[in-house]
Write an enzyme that holds these catalytic residues in place. Structure first.
Site, PDB file in Angstrom:
ATOM      1  N   ASP A  67      16.379   8.489 -13.207  1.00 22.47           N
ATOM      2  CA  ASP A  67      15.029   8.815 -13.673  1.00 22.47           C
ATOM      3  C   ASP A  67      14.047   7.704 -13.261  1.00 22.47           C
ATOM      4  OD1 ASP A  67      13.515  10.657 -15.540  1.00 22.47           O
ATOM      5  OD2 ASP A  67      13.184   8.770 -16.605  1.00 22.47           O
ATOM      6  N   GLU A 118      14.873   9.966  -8.609  1.00 26.14           N
ATOM      7  CA  GLU A 118      13.640  10.701  -8.868  1.00 26.14           C
ATOM      8  C   GLU A 118      12.519   9.768  -8.461  1.00 26.14           C
ATOM      9  OE1 GLU A 118      11.801  10.638 -12.535  1.00 26.14           O
ATOM     10  OE2 GLU A 118      10.859  12.600 -12.370  1.00 26.14           O
TER      11      GLU A 118
HETATM   12  O1  TEU Z   1       9.630  12.069 -15.028  1.00 25.25           O
HETATM   13  C1  TEU Z   1       9.007  11.035 -14.323  1.00 25.25           C
HETATM   14  C2  TEU Z   1       7.648  11.419 -13.975  1.00 25.25           C
HETATM   15  O2  TEU Z   1       6.974  10.647 -13.375  1.00 25.25           O
HETATM   16  C3  TEU Z   1       7.185  12.809 -14.257  1.00 25.25           C
HETATM   17  O3  TEU Z   1       6.511  12.748 -15.480  1.00 25.25           O
HETATM   18  C4  TEU Z   1       6.302  13.259 -13.132  1.00 25.25           C
HETATM   19  O4  TEU Z   1       5.626  12.154 -12.596  1.00 25.25           O
HETATM   20  C5  TEU Z   1       5.195  14.163 -13.576  1.00 25.25           C
HETATM   21  O5  TEU Z   1       5.671  15.047 -14.524  1.00 25.25           O
HETATM   22  C6  TEU Z   1       4.672  14.869 -12.309  1.00 25.25           C
HETATM   23  O6  TEU Z   1       3.667  15.766 -12.651  1.00 25.25           O
HETATM   24  C7  TEU Z   1      10.838  11.636 -15.649  1.00 25.25           C
HETATM   25  C8  TEU Z   1      11.419  12.845 -16.357  1.00 25.25           C
HETATM   26  O7  TEU Z   1      11.717  13.851 -15.395  1.00 25.25           O
HETATM   27  C9  TEU Z   1      10.402  13.320 -17.372  1.00 25.25           C
HETATM   28  O8  TEU Z   1      10.870  14.512 -18.027  1.00 25.25           O
HETATM   29  C10 TEU Z   1      10.216  12.232 -18.414  1.00 25.25           C
HETATM   30  O9  TEU Z   1       9.190  12.618 -19.312  1.00 25.25           O
HETATM   31  C11 TEU Z   1       9.796  10.913 -17.724  1.00 25.25           C
HETATM   32  O10 TEU Z   1      10.562  10.594 -16.564  1.00 25.25           O
HETATM   33  C12 TEU Z   1      10.022   9.748 -18.689  1.00 25.25           C
HETATM   34  O11 TEU Z   1      11.403   9.510 -18.806  1.00 25.25           O
END
Ligand code: TEU
Length: 517
Positions: free
Chosen positions: A203, A261
């Protein structure tokens, strides 16, 4: 010797654990529920699962606020349940990868509790990013950073210091310069590897290394959210040591992998994270951010292939996940939106590289209009209901004619399920030769078994009318034709394998894709 890189062309299936299957009637999905639906995943033909966080958490961000990364939250079951899931999945030839969330912990993590109890400058505070404020008596945050979920990325504590959180205040960022923080991730990786997992999703993989001086950012351009996913805060090399450490641990378990990610805007910056001694894959969100137009999609595909190839890494493809709108809704919703999503499904599954499906995309699900009170996404709390990601997280409809459609024995599911989904249940679609589920099953089966897919990664593009494209894989591999124009088109010569919508007089109708050999 090293096992073949099974992930290079794998079809991964993201299981949003709280919305997949509920075994204990609390209205929330759990690990035992997933076990009861492994037969379906075997039928779908996916190679591997990605399980979203099921770790001990107060659920301020649906589990991405982890209080103990080496234990299962009772809401989802026990470590024993996880071991059963792993065994049962492996029996069916399905690999299991799990999320790790190293950028931050929950504010209920033992470390953060001790940091709050400790004094400024203490080792406990050093595990996080605590700073004195700016301005008279430090009443202002240490810099102008904004949180992904809106508002300042800093929260002040009673003794006047501030702590950093790129996301919710319940998600304090860890300090990756701290040796204990790094070692703890090694422990977590080994803990799950020794239980037998086949890999990880890292993540916020690019966000862990903040520029040490924490300089102000140009808030007008940077920041996540919507389609401005770029964020120059992380434009630095600090993260490579961490990714090399992750890779070192994984190499102790041949055949395991990690996907990062990495939400950065341009492929050139994405390439910086694709190094042979670092993560095996990085998510490519380009198709998520491209509107339904063949010319735009072709540009995105070419860019998405060129960058990983230059870095010697496989490409990855995805249309959907738990953070963005359902694909059919992004493409306008309703029957036309579903038709377009089906067309893009055949594009992503035609391409060389690893494909990540999001649970429910194979059913053609759309966003659900949720009553504001039902939404629990911390983003909605700070930025407003239109930013809620919960619209794309409504539980899976399995069978029956009424909510909760076999997702749970409890009709009060954690998000309400629309009655209209009676026509979209797995049970209905399995019996329907023209359903989206049947389309995905056939596409995944062909991708795994048809010789037209056992070709190189090169794409040969055909000339095509405006709003259309066609490519052939390798020398004599699969041909994929997409029509996003308003009129039907003649197909390239070849035998039709599959089309996302029925041909009309032998021609490909608008908003459709055909596979030929
Ligand atoms: O998401 C990382 C993140 O940056 C996302 O929020 C993304 O940038 C954004 O939604 C794009 O529009 C990860 C997880 O996938 C997310 O569910 C978590 O909320 C976030 O990290 C915090 O852990």
């Amino acid at each position: 010797g090293p096992r073949p890189s099974w992930w290079r062309n794998a079809v991964f299936y993201q299981v949003y654990v709280r919305s997949f299957a509920d075994s204990d009637a609390d209205g929330v999905g759990d690990l035992e529920g997933i076990v009861s639906r492994l037969g379906y995943l075997e039928l779908l033909g996916v190679d591997a699962l990605w399980l979203t966080p099921f770790y001990r958490s107060p659920m301020a961000d649906h589990g991405y606020d982890v209080a103990d990364p080496r234990d299962v939250d009772p809401m989802f079951g026990t470590l024993g349940d996880f071991d059963v899931l792993l065994t049962e999945a492996h029996k069916r030839g399905i690999k299991v990868t799990v999320d790790v969330v190293p950028n931050h912990t929950s504010n209920q993590h033992a470390w953060f509790k001790s940091a709050m109890a400790a004094a400024p400058g203490s080792p406990e505070r050093e595990r996080y990013v605590f700073r004195d404020g700016r301005g008279p008596d430090g009443a202002e945050p240490p810099n102008n950073w904004v949180s992904v979920f809106g508002g300042p990325a800093w929260t002040q504590v009673p003794d006047g210091q501030w702590y950093l959180h790129l996301f919710a205040p319940q998600q304090p960022d860890l300090n990756w310069a701290d040796a204990e923080v790094r070692y703890d991730l090694e422990r977590t990786l080994r803990f799950w590897l020794e239980r037998g997992v086949d890999g990880f999703r890292i993540d916020v993989a690019h966000g862990m290394a903040k520029p040490p001086a924490l300089p102000d950012m140009d808030v007008s351009t940077a920041g996540f959210g919507g389609d401005t996913v770029d964020d120059p805060r992380f434009d630095n090399d600090g993260v490579h040591e961490i990714h090399q450490m992750i890779r070192k641990v994984l190499d102790e378990h041949p055949g395991t992998m990690a996907v990062g990610e990495i939400w950065v805007n341009d492929e050139e910056r994405l390439a910086r994270y694709l190094r042979p001694d670092e993560l095996h894959l990085a998510f490519n969100f380009r198709l998520v951010l491209t509107h339904f137009d063949a010319d735009a999609m072709r540009t995105s595909i070419e860019r998405s292939l060129a960058v990983p190839r230059a870095a010697g890494a496989p490409a990855t493809w995805t249309l959907s996940n738990h953070d963005v709108w359902r694909t059919a809704s992004r493409y306008g919703g309703g029957p036309a939106g579903v038709r377009r999503a089906r067309a893009m499904a055949l594009v992503e599954l035609a391409l060389p590289g690893a494909v990540y499906l999001y649970n429910g995309e194979e059913l053609g699900l759309e966003n659900v209009e949720l009553p504001p009170g039902a939404m629990q996404d911390p983003r909605a709390r700070t930025q407003g209901p239109e930013f809620s990601r919960d619209a794309a997280r409504v539980p899976m409809p399995w069978d029956g004619d009424l909510p909760p459609f076999g997702f749970s024995r409890n009709p009060r599911t954690w998000l309400p399920m629309p009655a209209a989904w009676a026509d979209l249940t797995v049970e209905r679609q399995l019996e329907d030769d023209g359903s989206t589920l049947t389309l995905y099953r056939r596409a995944v089966e062909l991708r795994k078994s048809h010789p037209a897919f056992r070709v190189g990664d090169e794409l040969e593009w055909y000339g095509a009318p405006a709003g259309c494209f066609a490519f052939r894989r390798g020398k004599d591999g699969l041909i994929c034709a997409l029509n996003t124009s308003a009129s039907s088109i003649a197909l390239p010569p070849g035998e039709l394998l599959l089309s996302s919508s029925p041909l009309v007089d032998g021609r490909l109708p608008p908003d459709a894709t055909a596979w030929l050999v």
